[in-house]
Enzyme design. Structure first.
Site, mmCIF file in Angstrom:
data_model
loop_
_atom_site.group_PDB
_atom_site.id
_atom_site.type_symbol
_atom_site.label_atom_id
_atom_site.label_comp_id
_atom_site.label_asym_id
_atom_site.label_seq_id
_atom_site.Cartn_x
_atom_site.Cartn_y
_atom_site.Cartn_z
ATOM 1 N N GLU A 91 0.560 0.317 -1.771
ATOM 2 C CA GLU A 91 0.886 -0.135 -3.130
ATOM 3 C C GLU A 91 -0.003 0.539 -4.162
ATOM 4 O O GLU A 91 0.479 1.006 -5.187
ATOM 5 C CB GLU A 91 0.764 -1.657 -3.222
ATOM 6 N N TYR A 139 -1.430 14.603 -2.536
ATOM 7 C CA TYR A 139 -0.520 14.167 -1.480
ATOM 8 C C TYR A 139 0.078 15.348 -0.721
ATOM 9 O O TYR A 139 0.222 15.298 0.497
ATOM 10 C CB TYR A 139 0.582 13.278 -2.056
#
Length: 167
Positions: A91, A139
């Site tokens: 999250e 990422y």
């Protein structure tokens, strides 16, 4: 249990009672970074109940340095009907601006990958804002790939209440 020593004497560990103020401060700093400074409604009490209550449904790993929480990964379980196994939804991933580039973000997300591998979960997923080039670059550097054919949908507020009333 997640634990490890990081650069600068920081410690990666599972969140524990007492971390709520530091976790909330990171959540609020993330909201500022994501251009939503007034969006956080969370409280220390809500975090205590969510993370440490009798049946936690969300979890957190933290990076602590010099007695302060300087990084967080807040996550919960998902389930894939296709694989028949759980996964982890990340999250929030946040590292205090003054603590970045020390490997803390990578350590936090790697700790979630380790949870997945240890427990036989099939995936680790999260979302990222389209404009957040530093996060997207990070990422990609760890091998994450975008789910380009999928778009997140959300119901909140009046629309959520209206749909609930339609039952």
């Amino acid at each position: 249990m997640t634990s490890g020593t990081l650069a600068g004497g920081a410690i990666l560990r599972d969140a524990r009672p007492g971390d709520e103020p530091g976790i909330l401060a990171c959540i609020q700093a993330l909201a500022v970074y994501e251009r939503e400074p007034d969006a956080v409604q969370n409280t220390i009490e809500a975090l205590e109940a969510t993370l440490f209550g009798p049946a936690p449904q969300a979890f957190a790993h933290v990076v602590e340095r010099d007695g302060q929480v300087v990084g967080i990964a807040i996550w919960f379980l998902t389930y894939s009907t296709w694989t028949g196994r759980h996964g982890v939804w990340l999250e929030d991933l946040f590292v205090d601006e003054g603590q970045r580039c020390l490997g803390y973000g990578k350590a936090l997300i790697a700790s979630l990958a380790a949870v997945c591998v240890e427990r036989g979960y099939s995936r680790l997923e999260w979302s990222v804002l389209d404009w957040n080039a530093p996060a997207i670059g990070f990422y990609r550097s760890i091998g994450a790939v975008p789910m380009s054919e999928w778009t997140t949908q959300r119901l909140v507020g009046d629309e959520l209440a209206a749909l609930a009333a339609a039952v």
